[in-house]
Scaffold this active site. Structure first.
Site, mmCIF file in Angstrom:
data_model
loop_
_atom_site.group_PDB
_atom_site.id
_atom_site.type_symbol
_atom_site.label_atom_id
_atom_site.label_comp_id
_atom_site.label_asym_id
_atom_site.label_seq_id
_atom_site.Cartn_x
_atom_site.Cartn_y
_atom_site.Cartn_z
ATOM 1 N N GLU A 217 16.290 34.380 -9.476
ATOM 2 C CA GLU A 217 16.909 35.701 -9.307
ATOM 3 C C GLU A 217 17.108 36.356 -10.674
ATOM 4 O OE1 GLU A 217 19.914 34.421 -5.669
ATOM 5 O OE2 GLU A 217 20.704 34.451 -7.693
ATOM 6 N N HIS B 37 24.653 36.749 -5.791
ATOM 7 C CA HIS B 37 25.430 35.701 -6.438
ATOM 8 C C HIS B 37 26.073 36.252 -7.703
ATOM 9 C CE1 HIS B 37 22.288 33.198 -4.280
ATOM 10 N NE2 HIS B 37 23.426 32.782 -3.777
#
Lengths: 309, 401
Positions: free
Chosen positions: A219, A260
């Site tokens: 990510e 996140h």
């Protein structure tokens, strides 16, 4: 073979009487060859049991009851108490600590990691689902109940490392459906500072004869992918790596965090575009879609086998 | 969570780092009073949570209290990058001899905080690091052992700085390092750290970011600064739609159904979990789809929560249909999410089969979930359809235009 854990691994669950921890304990006991959970710790609850696992007030009591060193601990206590719980595990000679808890400030994580280094122990997480060796053992909530985990994970040659717990299972399931099993799958956690990064797990996979390829989920945010690219280049790794990069849309939204805590894009190097370029430079194939991963992995394994013979 | 400059100055001052005489004003009148107290030339600085205020005219100079009031009035009305200022900082104008930079950030690879120091202050540190790497010194430090001043001294001295300068700068960098850990900052920066004509050092501008996760244990400082829990301090202010999403999530403590971000498309998304949401949002866009929102569900939310989130997205103006998609779930139950989204459609007077473009959530309790979906005629997919494939199917139904 596998990395981090095997069928003989003993571990405890800290915070074992919490609702999620009770489920997690059941799942681990039921999965594969059955986890050797030798105790649980919840202060003030000594004398109880959770699915037959004895509960203690302290880690020291669990070690004493076991009659020797315990390999690991799964920590599932609230964020304000996590640092203390991890310190307790480390000071009682536990060498592998899986931290499930999320929303722990970085200052606390840094302290846990530093103490782990001094005690020659390893931390996985925080904000992770743990480790699974298909059909053998799972340590943490990874894959869910034993019956569900068995649908997604199968034994085989692929090591999986992922910053997302759910995507560890999604990618492994895709590999399984294509006939490619996993040697070990590790959910490393979605925070900005974590105990074990891709590059820190690579030497373990490198040393595992069963592992023939690596699949990673990644990510935006942080420099972990650059670290991996550097490691691969410097160590001439025998393992082909296939990466999947999610959150490409975030490049247009600097300063915002999605998915996140660790995904915030603070500088140019943190963006998906930059990371894809770094990975590609190091010879790591970045798949556009998850469904393409098995074919790329199979091709890479065949290529390396061809080059070796 | 980002602090305004006037708050950052209060934080460094609290840590014992010298600052110039200054004050925070919300009106021109207050600005005049502060200027009168300073009794000398002042700088009027817009208090916005965005960069580039100098270029935008958000920093003005004034010789007299009258001029300060006029300039403050102008700056208070000036929008910068879409942000209206919260107020102005009225600062004494100091005669500066030299500008330094002092900062502390996290190094996620070393997993330790790192001090950054430069004798080329006043400009962006990343720019200095790129163009004049020999003018930036770094030093990591332990979070386990108490910080000791020599660690700051060593960093500063490595640039060749000695004499009184070294001895005056050392406690400043040391205090910055200590406050970084004490207040759970992710960035603590003084730029410029200025040496005045009389040799004294002051923090002329400061930039602080606190970790969101640490807000519960930093209540004392936040109260002192007057920062309420409702202030998210995101890169952009939350929209009413996004605030409504937070309300849905706060309904009960089971699982997550929130983290909503507004976009202006026609395909409403009920997606999860963390990594799954990122993957699915990308996939919708890759197929030419226009998402109406980003969100996250996971951690086993209740029917009520899943229903609340689906309703919110369905009612958003411009939304034609919703796509309910997640990566394989192990903790969240498929049947509970299915019941929640179907309930949302029915309660709003819609046919679930019409409004739900696709339901793709495989995993725990999927047999039960799929049975409910089949009963209502909803198009659903199991794990044999990839996240990408599910997104493509949803986009096909709502169109790309």
């Amino acid at each position: 073979m596998s990395i981090l854990v095997d069928e003989n691994t003993t571990f405890i669950v800290q915070g074992i009487t919490g609702r999620e921890a009770v489920n997690l304990t059941r799942e681990c006991l039921d999965y594969g060859k059955g986890a050797k959970i030798v105790g649980g710790v919840t202060p003030g609850r000594r004398g109880r049991d959770v699915h037959g696992v004895p509960v203690f007030d302290t880690v020291a009591q669990a070690v004493e009851h076991h009659g020797g060193p315990i390999d690991g601990s799964v920590v599932t206590v609230p964020p304000a108490f996590t640092k203390d719980a991890v310190f307790e595990a480390l000071e009682n000679a536990i060498k592998l600590v899986v931290i499930v808890t999320e929303r722990i400030p970085r200052g606390d994580v840094a302290q846990m990691v530093e103490l782990a280094r001094e005690r020659e122990a390893r931390i996985i997480g925080p904000n992770c689902l743990g480790v699974i060796v298909p059909d053998v053992i799972k340590m943490g909530g990874i894959g869910g109940p034993a019956r569900d985990a068995a649908k997604s994970y199968s034994p085989g040659p692929v090591g999986v490392i992922s910053r997302s717990g759910g995507m560890t299972t999604e990618m492994s399931s895709t590999l399984t459906a294509a006939g490619l099993g996993q040697s070990t799958a590790v959910s490393i956690g979605g925070d900005a500072i974590i105990g074990s990064s891709y590059a820190e797990l690579m030497p373990l996979f490198e040393a595992d004869p069963e592992t023939e390829a690596i699949v990673i989920y990644t990510e935006p945010g942080g420099r972990m992918e650059a670290e991996l690219a550097r490691w691969v280049t410097e160590h001439h790794s025998r393992l082909p790596i296939v990466a999947f990069m999610a959150g490409r849309f975030m490049d247009e939204m600097p300063g915002m965090s999605f998915g996140h805590a660790g995904t915030i894009v603070e500088g140019k190097e943190d963006t998906a575009t930059e990371k894809i370029a770094r990975l590609a430079e190091a010879g790591i194939v970045v798949a556009e879609e998850i469904s393409q991963i098995p074919a790329i992995v199979a091709e890479q394994i065949a290529e390396r086998a061809g080059a070796a013979s | 969570m980002r602090f305004y400059e006037y708050e950052s100055r209060a934080i460094v001052a609290k840590a014992g780092i010298p600052v110039t005489k200054h004050g925070f004003a919300k009106t021109a009148l207050e600005a005049r009073e502060i200027a009168e107290e300073i009794a000398g030339p002042v700088v009027i600085k817009s208090q916005v949570l965005t960069g580039g205020r100098m270029k935008a005219g958000g920093v003005q100079f004034a010789e007299t209290p009258d001029e300060a009031a006029r300039q403050a009035e102008h700056v208070l009305a000036l929008e910068i990058n879409g942000h209206m200022p919260r107020g102005v900082l009225v600062d004494s104008r100091a005669a500066v001899k030299h500008e330094y930079y002092a900062g502390v950030v996290w190094d996620g690879i070393r997993k330790q905080p790192v001090m950054l120091f430069s004798d080329m202050g006043g400009i962006d540190i990343e720019e200095v690091a790129e163009q004049h790497p020999d003018h930036v010194a770094r030093g990591h430090f332990s979070t386990l052992r108490p910080f000791s001043d020599w660690q700051a001294k060593q960093v500063i001295a490595s640039l060749g700085i000695s004499g009184t300068e070294l001895n005056r700068l050392t406690p400043i960098l040391a205090r910055l390092a200590r406050l970084f850990l004490e207040y759970d900052m992710t960035l603590a920066e003084i730029n410029p750290l200025s040496q005045l004509e009389d040799g004294a050092f002051v923090a002329l501008d400061a930039h602080m970011d606190m970790e969101n996760e640490a807000r519960p244990r930093q209540q004392e400082l936040l109260r002192e600064l007057g920062v309420g829990d409702e202030e998210t301090r995101q890169a952009r202010e939350a929209t009413p739609f996004e605030l409504a999403g937070e309300e849905v999530d706060a309904q009960d403590h089971r699982g997550v159904a929130g983290n909503v971000t507004e976009f202006d498309g026609n395909l409403g998304l009920v997606i999860g979990a963390g990594g799954g949401s990122l993957t699915l949002f990308d996939a919708v866009r890759a197929h030419g789809g226009r998402p109406a929102n980003y969100c996250e569900i996971g951690g086993n939310p209740s029917v009520r929560k899943a229903c609340g989130l689906a309703k919110l997205v369905l009612q958003k103006p411009g939304v034609d249909r919703i796509a309910v998609m997640m990566s394989i779930v192990s903790n969240t139950r498929v049947d509970i999410v299915a019941r929640g989204v179907i309930k949302a459609c029915i309660e709003l007077g819609y046919d679930p089969a019409e409004k739900i473009a696709i339901f793709r959530i495989p995993g725990a309790w999927e047999e039960e979930g799929f049975k409910i979906l089949a009963k209502y005629g909803v198009d659903y997919a199991d794990r044999s359809v990839s996240l990408d494939g599910a997104a493509a199917r949803a986009v096909e139904k709502v169109g790309t235009g």
